[in-house]
Design a protein around this motif. Structure first.
Motif, short mmCIF file in Angstrom:
data_model
loop_
_atom_site.label_atom_id
_atom_site.label_comp_id
_atom_site.label_asym_id
_atom_site.label_seq_id
_atom_site.Cartn_x
_atom_site.Cartn_y
_atom_site.Cartn_z
N ASN A 86 -17.63 23.89 71.35
CA ASN A 86 -18.30 25.06 71.91
C ASN A 86 -19.74 25.17 71.39
OD1 ASN A 86 -18.58 27.36 73.46
ND2 ASN A 86 -17.68 28.72 71.94
N VAL A 90 -23.16 25.06 73.64
CA VAL A 90 -24.19 26.10 73.56
C VAL A 90 -25.53 25.48 73.20
CG1 VAL A 90 -24.95 28.06 72.17
CG2 VAL A 90 -22.63 28.02 73.08
N MET A 113 -27.13 35.66 75.16
CA MET A 113 -26.40 35.13 74.01
C MET A 113 -25.66 36.30 73.37
SD MET A 113 -29.23 32.64 72.26
CE MET A 113 -30.25 31.53 73.21
N LEU A 239 -23.76 33.01 77.32
CA LEU A 239 -23.18 32.14 76.30
C LEU A 239 -22.45 32.98 75.26
CD1 LEU A 239 -26.18 29.68 75.70
CD2 LEU A 239 -24.16 29.31 77.14
#
Length: 264
Positions: A86, A90, A113, A239
């Motif tokens: 992950n 990102v 974010m 994200l």
């Protein structure tokens, strides 16, 4: 006793396509045209001066950008992924956002974010800003609290600036990064100010990045569909930073007193 002529290096003849015949000393086994060598030294000095000027200009631009001093040197290479899929995803998306910023700027694509404290959101956002600034674009990093305060200053009777003029300042940079979203949205007026900023940039096709410690679901509930829909348009991405806090790991691992506290 040797004569002076036998001690001094011998000057040799050469021919330069640009300057014709010349006499000069050998430099590293080569007979170099003195006029060409002088021109090269001048060019090198000019190049170094231009590089120093550009570095000073960039430092000035970074200071005006509002990027916090702690994050002014942050890069993508400094973001630790620790083999986490992950985190790697990102990082890849944030790097692509910066590397392809001309496309993001043309599309007005936003980036959200959101997630836990200490997971690297500010690091990556500032790495994007630093890359954008180094490429000659403009960026502004500001907390939502300071953005709202900046606009509210116009409510004073002594203010010479209107509310709309204050809001319009956030439409000037190529990239706007708003930090701590969700912290200072307690009133309808504060919520409306943030909406006016984001909507104004949306209408002008200008990219915006939002940072928040809220989850994506909480962001939808706090900001509302009007803001989040605009952030997702133009190829915008949300994200989720849902891994453990790096700062907490560092604090746990650093139980001993730091080195500077020890006796010399």
């Amino acid at each position: 006793m040797k004569s002076l002529g036998s001690v001094l290096p011998e000057r040799k003849e050469g021919h330069c396509e640009q300057h014709g015949a010349f006499q000069a000393l050998e430099i590293n086994g080569r007979v170099v045209c003195p006029r060409c060598e002088h021109a090269k030294q001048v060019q090198d000095a000019q190049r170094e001066a231009e590089q120093r000027r550009r570095q000073a200009e960039l430092r000035s631009i970074v200071l005006r950008s509002g990027v916090p001093p702690r994050f002014q040197s942050k890069t993508f290479d400094g973001f630790e992924v620790d083999g986490d899929d992950n985190k790697m995803r990102v990082l890849r998306i944030c790097r692509a956002y910066a590397d392809r910023f001309d496309e993001r700027h043309a599309a007005g694509g936003g980036l959200v974010m959101c997630g836990k404290v200490g997971t690297g959101k500010t690091h990556l956002a500032c790495a994007i800003a630093n890359t954008v600034l180094a490429a000659g674009r403009t960026a502004l990093f500001i907390s939502v609290l300071n953005a709202v305060r900046r606009v509210k200053q116009t409510y004073s009777k002594t203010s010479t600036e209107t509310e709309q003029e204050a809001i319009s300042q956030f439409f000037r940079p190529d990239l706007l990064i708003v930090d701590e979203v969700g912290v200072q949205l307690g009133t309808t007026a504060e919520h409306n100010i943030l909406f006016e900023i984001i909507n104004g940039r949306y209408e002008r096709v200008l990219p915006t990045i939002l940072l928040s410690n809220l989850t994506e679901k909480e962001m939808d509930e706090t900001l509302g569909e009007r803001i989040m829909d605009r952030m997702r348009e133009g190829g915008g991405v949300v994200l989720a930073f849902d891994w453990p806090s790096k700062r907490k790991e560092i604090k746990t691992a650093s139980r001993d007193m730091p080195a500077w506290t020890q006796e010399k």
